[in-house]
Write an enzyme that holds these catalytic residues in place. Structure first.
Site, PDB file in Angstrom:
ATOM      1  N   HIS A 139      16.696 -35.178 -88.498  1.00 23.49           N
ATOM      2  CA  HIS A 139      17.964 -34.277 -87.951  1.00 23.49           C
ATOM      3  C   HIS A 139      18.796 -35.563 -87.279  1.00 23.49           C
ATOM      4  O   HIS A 139      18.742 -36.341 -86.716  1.00 23.49           O
ATOM      5  CB  HIS A 139      17.410 -33.520 -86.691  1.00 23.49           C
ATOM      6  CG  HIS A 139      16.868 -32.434 -87.313  1.00 23.49           C
ATOM      7  ND1 HIS A 139      17.008 -31.169 -87.495  1.00 23.49           N
ATOM      8  CD2 HIS A 139      15.371 -32.176 -87.460  1.00 23.49           C
ATOM      9  CE1 HIS A 139      16.349 -30.140 -87.967  1.00 23.49           C
ATOM     10  NE2 HIS A 139      15.211 -30.720 -88.028  1.00 23.49           N
ATOM     11  N   ARG A 140      20.233 -35.173 -87.591  1.00 24.99           N
ATOM     12  CA  ARG A 140      21.145 -36.367 -87.235  1.00 24.99           C
ATOM     13  C   ARG A 140      21.681 -36.053 -85.804  1.00 24.99           C
ATOM     14  O   ARG A 140      21.610 -34.971 -85.556  1.00 24.99           O
ATOM     15  CB  ARG A 140      22.447 -36.091 -88.436  1.00 24.99           C
ATOM     16  CG  ARG A 140      21.918 -36.371 -89.875  1.00 24.99           C
ATOM     17  CD  ARG A 140      21.313 -37.890 -89.997  1.00 24.99           C
ATOM     18  NE  ARG A 140      21.056 -37.903 -91.256  1.00 24.99           N
ATOM     19  CZ  ARG A 140      19.706 -38.039 -91.809  1.00 24.99           C
ATOM     20  NH1 ARG A 140      18.734 -37.768 -91.168  1.00 24.99           N
ATOM     21  NH2 ARG A 140      19.467 -38.268 -93.053  1.00 24.99           N
ATOM     22  N   ARG A 174      14.213 -25.347 -87.063  1.00 24.93           N
ATOM     23  CA  ARG A 174      12.738 -25.413 -86.727  1.00 24.93           C
ATOM     24  C   ARG A 174      12.076 -24.518 -86.095  1.00 24.93           C
ATOM     25  O   ARG A 174      10.679 -24.320 -85.699  1.00 24.93           O
ATOM     26  CB  ARG A 174      12.685 -26.692 -86.233  1.00 24.93           C
ATOM     27  CG  ARG A 174      13.269 -28.005 -86.833  1.00 24.93           C
ATOM     28  CD  ARG A 174      12.317 -28.242 -88.086  1.00 24.93           C
ATOM     29  NE  ARG A 174      12.862 -29.300 -88.811  1.00 24.93           N
ATOM     30  CZ  ARG A 174      12.249 -29.743 -89.974  1.00 24.93           C
ATOM     31  NH1 ARG A 174      11.103 -29.440 -90.615  1.00 24.93           N
ATOM     32  NH2 ARG A 174      12.710 -30.855 -90.539  1.00 24.93           N
ATOM     33  N   ASN A 178      22.917 -33.891 -77.929  1.00 25.41           N
ATOM     34  CA  ASN A 178      24.030 -32.935 -77.437  1.00 25.41           C
ATOM     35  C   ASN A 178      23.547 -31.539 -77.574  1.00 25.41           C
ATOM     36  O   ASN A 178      22.750 -31.283 -78.503  1.00 25.41           O
ATOM     37  CB  ASN A 178      25.351 -33.287 -77.775  1.00 25.41           C
ATOM     38  CG  ASN A 178      25.585 -33.015 -79.334  1.00 25.41           C
ATOM     39  OD1 ASN A 178      25.299 -32.017 -79.879  1.00 25.41           O
ATOM     40  ND2 ASN A 178      25.864 -34.321 -79.915  1.00 25.41           N
ATOM     41  N   ARG A 205      -1.683 -51.689 -88.262  1.00 28.32           N
ATOM     42  CA  ARG A 205      -1.495 -50.084 -88.061  1.00 28.32           C
ATOM     43  C   ARG A 205      -1.131 -49.344 -89.297  1.00 28.32           C
ATOM     44  O   ARG A 205      -1.049 -48.367 -89.174  1.00 28.32           O
ATOM     45  CB  ARG A 205      -0.095 -50.087 -87.223  1.00 28.32           C
ATOM     46  CG  ARG A 205       1.071 -50.885 -87.798  1.00 28.32           C
ATOM     47  CD  ARG A 205       2.348 -50.837 -87.071  1.00 28.32           C
ATOM     48  NE  ARG A 205       3.241 -51.763 -87.831  1.00 28.32           N
ATOM     49  CZ  ARG A 205       4.673 -51.584 -87.622  1.00 28.32           C
ATOM     50  NH1 ARG A 205       5.135 -50.722 -86.712  1.00 28.32           N
ATOM     51  NH2 ARG A 205       5.554 -52.619 -87.921  1.00 28.32           N
TER      52      ARG A 205
END
Length: 246
Positions: free
Chosen positions: A111-112, A210, A199, A183
């Protein structure tokens, strides 16, 4: 999973003092900022004077479109309906998100216009003899729904895989392999912690893609609902925005 709002956009103290003598209405600070942004596009008044000159008109009277709320709510509905949602980008929310899987993190970063700070497994040790006492993990909801035989369930297989991965990590670290390399054996189910800022426009877009019923994986739908709940806890006036069908 734990989702907690830790910060949001506020009026500055100096601006609050500037307008307080003119205010004759109750207002939510984020709503006041949104009103200022929206009216700046259409008003001859300067942004610094919009609340003082126009606030009473919008926050002090009932909506004239026959729907709930004030004239400010009517204006917000109109602007959203017309697609002018860039004015919502001035409202920011920051969340502490704890105990979500690395698989979810991979979905979230698609998601940008959201900002992330993510717990690093390069620097945070995940061995059983460290402060973390080993990595925690998320069990996907459908794992508990599958039984392969009377002797073995999907959860048995899943938990055995987690134990094996933890053991492999511990052995690699004990042999002197750096954390940043060890890891690599930690699975996507391992949990991590995130600080996320977005924002309002971006967060609404995230939620509408989602939320439950949109085909997203269960864990990220729960994150979407957690973010919604935290925002509405401080900005109930935004409820209609989360109920929009998109």
């Amino acid at each position: 999973m734990n989702v907690q709002l830790i910060a949001n956009t506020q009026l500055s103290d100096s601006y609050r003092k500037h307008i307080e003598s003119d205010i004759q209405f109750d207002y939510n600070e984020r709503a006041a900022i949104a009103l200022t942004a929206i009216r700046t596009c259409y008003s001859a008044n300067p942004p610094s004077e919009i609340l003082s000159l126009e606030g009473n008109k919008y926050f002090g009277y009932k909506a004239t479109d026959g729907k709930s709320g004030t004239e400010a709510d009517r204006l917000f509905r109109h602007i959203t309906g017309s697609g002018h949602t860039s004015t919502l980008e001035h409202l920011n929310y920051t969340f502490a998100i704890e105990g979500v899987s690395r698989a979810l993190m991979g979905q979230l970063t698609r998601h940008r216009h959201l900002s992330f700070s993510i717990q690093s497994m390069r620097y945070v040790p995940m061995s059983t003899d460290s402060k973390s006492k080993g990595f925690n993990y998320v069990v996907p909801e459908k794992v508990d729904e599958r039984e392969f035989s009377e002797m073995q369930t999907a959860r048995d297989i899943f938990e055995a895989a987690m134990e094996y991965a933890q053991g492999a990590y511990d052995q690699l670290r004990a042999a002197g392999l750096p954390q940043e390399d060890a890891r690599a054996v930690i699975p996507q189910a391992a949990t991590t912690n995130i600080v996320l800022t977005g924002n309002l426009r971006s967060l609404l877009e995230f939620y509408n893609k989602r939320k439950p019923g949109k085909g997203a994986q269960y864990e990220i739908t729960q994150l979407a609902e957690g973010i919604k709940s935290e925002i509405l806890g401080v900005d109930e006036w935004l409820t209609p925005y989360f109920e929009e069908k998109q």
